[in-house]
Design a protein around this motif. Structure first.
Motif, mmCIF file in Angstrom:
data_model
loop_
_atom_site.group_PDB
_atom_site.id
_atom_site.type_symbol
_atom_site.label_atom_id
_atom_site.label_comp_id
_atom_site.label_asym_id
_atom_site.label_seq_id
_atom_site.Cartn_x
_atom_site.Cartn_y
_atom_site.Cartn_z
ATOM 1 N N ASP A 268 47.511 24.165 60.742
ATOM 2 C CA ASP A 268 47.117 23.550 60.296
ATOM 3 C C ASP A 268 47.299 23.334 59.358
ATOM 4 N N LYS A 269 46.882 21.596 58.683
ATOM 5 C CA LYS A 269 47.443 21.916 57.308
ATOM 6 C C LYS A 269 46.041 22.522 56.634
ATOM 7 N N ARG A 270 44.867 22.819 57.379
ATOM 8 C CA ARG A 270 43.744 23.358 56.737
ATOM 9 C C ARG A 270 43.780 25.049 56.359
ATOM 10 N N ARG A 271 44.812 25.207 57.363
ATOM 11 C CA ARG A 271 44.538 26.474 57.498
ATOM 12 C C ARG A 271 45.830 26.921 56.435
ATOM 13 N N ARG A 272 46.440 26.498 56.768
ATOM 14 C CA ARG A 272 47.228 26.784 55.834
ATOM 15 C C ARG A 272 47.036 26.800 54.284
ATOM 16 N N ARG A 273 46.427 26.320 53.601
ATOM 17 C CA ARG A 273 45.998 26.045 52.761
ATOM 18 C C ARG A 273 45.006 27.009 52.331
ATOM 19 N N GLU A 274 43.817 27.073 52.818
ATOM 20 C CA GLU A 274 43.068 28.316 53.502
ATOM 21 C C GLU A 274 44.168 29.771 52.566
ATOM 22 N N TRP A 275 44.761 29.959 53.643
ATOM 23 C CA TRP A 275 46.278 31.345 53.117
ATOM 24 C C TRP A 275 46.510 31.438 51.949
ATOM 25 N N ARG A 276 47.043 30.454 51.542
ATOM 26 C CA ARG A 276 47.673 29.813 50.209
ATOM 27 C C ARG A 276 46.625 30.071 49.507
ATOM 28 N N ASN A 277 44.882 30.034 49.287
ATOM 29 C CA ASN A 277 44.378 29.959 48.239
ATOM 30 C C ASN A 277 44.016 31.657 48.406
ATOM 31 N N LEU A 278 44.008 31.959 49.414
ATOM 32 C CA LEU A 278 44.232 33.975 49.333
ATOM 33 C C LEU A 278 45.119 34.463 49.065
ATOM 34 N N MET A 279 46.198 33.985 48.789
ATOM 35 C CA MET A 279 47.350 34.298 48.141
ATOM 36 C C MET A 279 47.171 34.991 46.776
ATOM 37 N N LEU A 280 46.592 33.271 46.360
ATOM 38 C CA LEU A 280 46.149 32.974 44.500
ATOM 39 C C LEU A 280 45.653 34.113 44.240
ATOM 40 N N TRP A 281 44.266 33.697 45.007
ATOM 41 C CA TRP A 281 43.551 35.161 45.163
ATOM 42 C C TRP A 281 44.377 36.384 44.296
ATOM 43 N N LEU A 282 44.413 36.611 45.487
ATOM 44 C CA LEU A 282 45.151 38.319 45.086
ATOM 45 C C LEU A 282 46.566 38.167 43.560
ATOM 46 N N GLU A 283 47.099 37.204 44.015
ATOM 47 C CA GLU A 283 47.936 37.331 43.378
ATOM 48 C C GLU A 283 47.253 36.944 41.470
ATOM 49 N N LYS A 284 46.706 36.317 41.463
ATOM 50 C CA LYS A 284 45.755 36.597 40.220
ATOM 51 C C LYS A 284 45.299 38.249 39.623
ATOM 52 N N ARG A 285 44.609 38.224 41.114
ATOM 53 C CA ARG A 285 43.918 39.701 40.637
ATOM 54 C C ARG A 285 44.746 41.613 40.449
ATOM 55 N N ILE A 286 46.591 40.417 41.150
ATOM 56 C CA ILE A 286 47.514 41.897 41.106
ATOM 57 C C ILE A 286 47.782 42.330 39.301
ATOM 58 N N VAL A 287 47.673 43.883 39.323
ATOM 59 C CA VAL A 287 48.062 43.806 37.682
ATOM 60 C C VAL A 287 49.538 44.406 38.288
ATOM 61 N N LEU A 288 50.188 43.979 37.843
ATOM 62 C CA LEU A 288 51.959 44.542 38.122
ATOM 63 C C LEU A 288 52.591 43.648 36.445
ATOM 64 N N ALA A 289 53.381 44.503 35.848
ATOM 65 C CA ALA A 289 53.689 44.428 34.655
ATOM 66 C C ALA A 289 55.000 43.197 34.970
ATOM 67 N N GLU A 290 55.347 42.622 36.276
ATOM 68 C CA GLU A 290 56.911 42.176 36.522
ATOM 69 C C GLU A 290 56.157 41.394 37.383
ATOM 70 N N LYS A 291 55.050 41.045 37.756
ATOM 71 C CA LYS A 291 54.094 39.777 38.585
ATOM 72 C C LYS A 291 54.838 38.695 37.770
ATOM 73 N N PHE A 292 55.252 37.352 38.718
ATOM 74 C CA PHE A 292 55.339 36.263 38.054
ATOM 75 C C PHE A 292 54.515 34.880 39.241
ATOM 76 N N PRO A 293 53.619 33.806 38.677
ATOM 77 C CA PRO A 293 53.843 33.219 39.134
ATOM 78 C C PRO A 293 54.276 32.433 40.637
ATOM 79 N N GLY A 294 53.711 32.854 41.472
ATOM 80 C CA GLY A 294 54.133 32.122 43.043
ATOM 81 C C GLY A 294 54.562 33.422 44.365
ATOM 82 N N MET A 295 54.883 34.439 43.237
ATOM 83 C CA MET A 295 55.034 36.100 44.270
ATOM 84 C C MET A 295 54.375 35.778 45.274
ATOM 85 N N LEU A 296 53.186 36.332 45.016
ATOM 86 C CA LEU A 296 52.617 36.136 46.474
ATOM 87 C C LEU A 296 52.743 34.652 47.213
#
Length: 379
Positions: A268-296
């Motif tokens: 459902d939408k709420r659970r998909r939003r929770e998963w996306r928030n997790l992806m965004l959290w991880l994306e901010k904390r990954i330290v890779l030179a070629e990382k880009f917004p939306g990679m995860l």
């Protein structure tokens, strides 16, 4: 260019054991890790050999220790833990309610409980001080990890091992138990965590012995018991045998609150939003030179869900190992081709084919905007 600053103020925790009080204190009181600087590919190439080796070492350590993440599951469990532990401030003549955190492996139950225990330890030290009025060291939390076929004597000795009691090597099970009580009283311990409880011997007559043992601890030890394990109800935590050999509801069941953690879902939408928030959290904390917004959150959201079936433990393993390979190979980004070469646990790999087939048939998505092909009732 300025080379990345080495972060050396945090003590090394890779040789730490939580089965000893000093190890637990080191974990609880260690400062937060500092995320390594984000470098562009050009800046990364410009580093000297020595600086590059040091920077990659920082990133290896950082990616191996991401978290804990304040997921909805972790937050809900910790709120319940605070409710129960705070409400157990009764006088010593009243038994305290126990907690059983019962969930399948890979859902973060031990991580969540230890994160809570760390905060509780720090709160008690701030409020009460590092030493008791009698001059003993204050240890608000005792954590015992069980191993395969642990018996009652081994369990009692494990408590003494945590406190480094000098008489932990010789004695009977009853003597060990009384010494453990002395440690708890002297150190004013308030929370006793028993991890991997499912390893304890439950079969035959040991089941009744286990039940009675925990009843004694709940009655005589002024602590909140927190059990952590898998399928604890079916193993007999809440039941005992009566004189006729029939299973009856045990006193332990009346005093123990069961808590659990669930995997992420995307139905459902709420659970998909929770998963996306997790992806965004991880994306901010990954330290890779070629990382880009939306990679995860955009490119790899469905892939990660299919690979891990929403289990936070499997996800963190895949992220960690993927980042290590991306650094080592020079890819400096996460993408499907690289991640497909990374191995994780057997349970996730077994469930992967079915989820990927459903994904190709467009029966589900982890993204917040549901696919048109998702039928009513599934999104």
């Amino acid at each position: 260019m300025n080379e990345p600053t080495p972060h050396t103020e945090r003590p090394r925790l890779d040789n730490l054991t939580l089965s000893r009080k000093e190890g637990f204190r080191q974990l609880a009181q260690a400062p937060r890790r500092i995320q390594p600087d984000a470098l562009t590919p050009a800046n990364l190439t410009a580093l000297s050999t020595t600086a590059r080796a040091g920077y990659d070492r920082q990133r290896r350590d950082w990616h191996a220790n991401l978290g804990p993440i304040k997921t909805p599951q972790l937050s809900a469990l910790q709120e319940d833990l605070w409710d129960i532990v705070d409400s157990n401030a009764q006088d010593g003549d009243k038994p305290k309610g126990a907690i059983a955190v019962d969930a399948f492996p890979g859902l973060g139950k031990t991580t969540a409980v230890l994160h809570f225990a760390r905060k509780f330890h720090l709160q008690e030290i701030i409020e009460e001080g590092e030493f008791t009025q009698a001059g003993h060291e204050r240890w608000p939390v005792c954590r015992v990890g069980l191993t395969s076929n642990t018996g009652m004597k081994d369990f009692n000795r494990a408590i003494l091992e945590f406190f480094a009691h000098p008489a932990r090597f010789r004695g009977t099970s009853a003597q060990f138990l009384q010494r453990a009580l002395d440690c708890v009283l002297d150190c004013e311990t308030k929370v006793l965590i028993i991890d991997d409880l499912h390893f304890l011997k439950w079969s035959d007559r040991n089941g009744r012995e286990v039940s009675n043992h925990f009843k004694y601890i709940a009655n005589e030890f002024p602590v909140t018991l927190i059990f952590i394990g898998v399928e604890l109800a079916s193993r007999g935590l809440y039941c005992e045998m009566d004189g006729a050999g029939d299973v009856t509801l045990a006193q332990t069941a009346r005093r123990t609150t069961p808590l659990s953690m669930e995997p992420f879902a995307v139905n459902d939408k709420r659970r998909r939003r929770e998963w996306r928030n997790l992806m965004l959290w991880l994306e901010k904390r990954i330290v890779l030179a070629e990382k880009f917004p939306g990679m995860l959150a955009d490119e790899l959201s469905d892939y990660f869900y299919a690979r891990t079936t929403g289990h936070i433990g499997s996800l963190m393993t895949l992220i960690n190992r993927g980042c290590q390979r991306a650094i080592r190979t020079g890819a400096e980004r996460l993408e499907e081709e690289l991640l497909n070469s990374v191995k994780i646990d057997a349970a996730s790999e077994k469930a992967r084919k079915q989820l990927e087939a459903s994904l190709r048939a467009r029966r589900w998505t982890s993204k917040t905007k549901a696919l048109p092909a998702v039928r009513a009732g599934q999104g």
